[in-house]
Motif scaffolding. Structure first.
Motif, mmCIF file in Angstrom:
data_model
loop_
_atom_site.group_PDB
_atom_site.id
_atom_site.type_symbol
_atom_site.label_atom_id
_atom_site.label_comp_id
_atom_site.label_asym_id
_atom_site.label_seq_id
_atom_site.Cartn_x
_atom_site.Cartn_y
_atom_site.Cartn_z
ATOM 1 N N GLY A 255 0.789 -1.224 0.000
ATOM 2 C CA GLY A 255 0.000 0.000 0.000
ATOM 3 C C GLY A 255 0.819 1.270 0.000
ATOM 4 N N SER A 256 2.153 1.155 -0.158
ATOM 5 C CA SER A 256 2.986 2.372 -0.111
ATOM 6 C C SER A 256 3.007 3.104 -1.449
ATOM 7 C CB SER A 256 4.415 2.030 0.318
ATOM 8 O OG SER A 256 5.008 1.127 -0.583
ATOM 9 N N GLY A 257 2.387 2.532 -2.469
ATOM 10 C CA GLY A 257 2.294 3.244 -3.745
ATOM 11 C C GLY A 257 3.206 2.686 -4.833
ATOM 12 N N LYS A 258 3.709 1.458 -4.647
ATOM 13 C CA LYS A 258 4.667 0.901 -5.618
ATOM 14 C C LYS A 258 4.015 0.701 -7.003
ATOM 15 C CE LYS A 258 5.516 -2.711 -2.997
ATOM 16 N NZ LYS A 258 4.576 -2.433 -1.880
ATOM 17 N N SER A 259 2.833 0.074 -7.001
ATOM 18 C CA SER A 259 2.173 -0.155 -8.304
ATOM 19 C C SER A 259 1.779 1.175 -8.928
ATOM 20 C CB SER A 259 0.923 -1.018 -8.137
ATOM 21 O OG SER A 259 1.258 -2.240 -7.549
ATOM 22 N N THR A 260 1.353 2.104 -8.077
ATOM 23 C CA THR A 260 0.984 3.430 -8.585
ATOM 24 C C THR A 260 2.188 4.077 -9.264
ATOM 25 O OG1 THR A 260 -0.630 3.656 -6.801
ATOM 26 C CG2 THR A 260 0.050 5.699 -7.895
HETATM 27 N N1 LIG Z 1 -7.203 3.526 -8.824
HETATM 28 C C1 LIG Z 1 -7.196 3.761 -7.514
HETATM 29 N N2 LIG Z 1 -8.208 4.424 -6.922
HETATM 30 C C2 LIG Z 1 -8.199 4.696 -5.600
HETATM 31 N N3 LIG Z 1 -7.200 4.339 -4.758
HETATM 32 C C3 LIG Z 1 -6.167 3.672 -5.297
HETATM 33 C C4 LIG Z 1 -6.106 3.347 -6.685
HETATM 34 N N4 LIG Z 1 -4.941 2.691 -6.919
HETATM 35 C C5 LIG Z 1 -4.310 2.596 -5.735
HETATM 36 N N5 LIG Z 1 -5.051 3.188 -4.768
HETATM 37 C C6 LIG Z 1 -4.652 3.307 -3.356
HETATM 38 O O1 LIG Z 1 -3.335 3.851 -3.346
HETATM 39 C C7 LIG Z 1 -2.568 3.245 -2.310
HETATM 40 C C8 LIG Z 1 -1.309 2.634 -2.917
HETATM 41 O O2 LIG Z 1 -1.671 1.535 -3.731
HETATM 42 P P1 LIG Z 1 -0.601 0.717 -4.593
HETATM 43 O O3 LIG Z 1 -1.315 -0.431 -5.232
HETATM 44 O O4 LIG Z 1 0.140 1.652 -5.465
HETATM 45 O O5 LIG Z 1 0.385 0.204 -3.446
HETATM 46 P P2 LIG Z 1 1.467 -0.976 -3.464
HETATM 47 O O6 LIG Z 1 2.619 -0.472 -2.665
HETATM 48 O O7 LIG Z 1 1.711 -1.434 -4.857
HETATM 49 O O8 LIG Z 1 0.691 -2.098 -2.655
HETATM 50 P P3 LIG Z 1 0.861 -3.711 -2.651
HETATM 51 O O9 LIG Z 1 2.290 -3.997 -2.288
HETATM 52 O O10 LIG Z 1 -0.100 -4.129 -1.596
HETATM 53 O O11 LIG Z 1 0.501 -4.172 -4.048
HETATM 54 C C9 LIG Z 1 -3.463 2.235 -1.626
HETATM 55 O O12 LIG Z 1 -4.017 2.849 -0.474
HETATM 56 C C10 LIG Z 1 -4.546 1.965 -2.653
HETATM 57 O O13 LIG Z 1 -5.755 1.622 -2.042
#
Ligand SMILES: Nc1ncnc2c1ncn2[C@@H]1O[C@H](COP(=O)(O)OP(=O)(O)OP(=O)(O)O)[C@@H](O)[C@H]1O
Length: 253
Positions: free
Chosen positions: A43-48
């Motif tokens: 949830g730290s935003g890596k995929s984002t």
């Molecule tokens: N399209 C979206 N709409 C609303 N919130 C989003 C969206 N995409 C991601 N988020 C939120 O942004 C935050 C970061 O999500 P992200 O998937 O980038 O994290 P991550 O580090 O890749 O997580 P993980 O390791 O669990 O896959 C999370 O709180 C998620 O709920």
């Protein structure tokens, strides 16, 4: 941006909900031909962050420069051209289920490269061989296990000789043997083709096995980047705690 940088992110802000930024004041430079893993808790935003690099998510502010193009200023045709130079493997790695493994891989090359038919066929065989999946050539993805599908997904991302490969949680859900196969395969391909690799993971061990250089994402910012030694030398209590814990993942703490 320096000419040797293949990705240059400057002062990126992304918020899905007002006043709750997922990425904030984020800066990141990735040099051509290198491998960088972004390590951060779930949830730290890596995929984002990967989606920002791809131009799928447009930040509220900041600049995104990839392969010397300002991603968010491109017209559709220019964006399609840029995509052809990139390989992506996401967790839900969408392979087409109406095609065999072989056809999926050929399709990627037909659309994204100018390789000859003979080269395309040869590459399918040699890449599948590298991940011990030669026997799956004529299967459709739904006939494979999850781990096998992931391996085919990586091959599809890398078989086009992309200049930049983005790999989301490359070893999540894989057993230790397959994890080692996948890491070795990605290193081998990266070295032979010179692809710049950007992967993201929440697994500390996997992060440093994947890349010598790791960037740590916390609270929407890159708070440190470098080798394990470089990161420990920052003397940041949070980084030190997480890199020296006995557990392997932020999730374990
Ligand atoms: N399209 C979206 N709409 C609303 N919130 C989003 C969206 N995409 C991601 N988020 C939120 O942004 C935050 C970061 O999500 P992200 O998937 O980038 O994290 P991550 O580090 O890749 O997580 P993980 O390791 O669990 O896959 C999370 O709180 C998620 O709920």
């Amino acid at each position: 941006m320096q000419a040797s940088n293949i990705v240059s992110l400057h002062d990126i802000q992304v918020a899905f909900i007002k006043n709750k930024p997922v990425l904030q004041n984020l800066n990141l430079e990735i040099e051509k031909g290198t491998s960088l893993t972004i390590l951060g808790p779930g949830g730290s935003g890596k995929s984002t962050l990967l989606k920002v690099i791809l131009g799928i998510i447009k930040p509220q502010s900041g600049s995104v420069n990839v392969l010397n193009k300002e991603v968010n200023r491109l017209k559709d045709a220019q964006r399609a051209d840029l995509f052809k130079k990139m390989g992506m493997a996401f967790q839900q790695g969408a392979l087409f289920d109406f095609m065999t493994v072989r056809e999926n891989l050929l399709f990627a090359m037909e659309n994204m490269t100018a390789f000859s038919k003979e080269d395309r066929e040869k590459k399918v065989l040699s890449f599948l061989d590298q991940v011990l999946l030669s026997h799956s050539l004529d299967k459709i993805p739904s006939e494979l296990s999850g781990g096998m599908r992931r391996r085919v997904g990586f091959i599809r991302a890398l078989i086009t000789n992309p200049e930049l490969a983005l790999l989301d949680e490359p070893t999540a859900g894989l057993d230790p043997v397959t994890t080692t196969i996948v890491i070795d395969m990605i290193h081998k391909i990266g070295e032979s083709v010179g692809t710049t690799m950007v992967s993201v993971t929440s697994n500390i061990d996997v992060a440093f096995r994947f890349s010598k250089n790791v960037a740590i994402l916390k609270d929407g910012k890159i708070i440190g980047k470098g080798t394990k030694e470089d990161l420990l030398n920052l003397n940041d209590p949070w980084i030190t705690k997480f890199l020296t814990i006995r557990h392997n993942s932020f999730e374990d703490v």
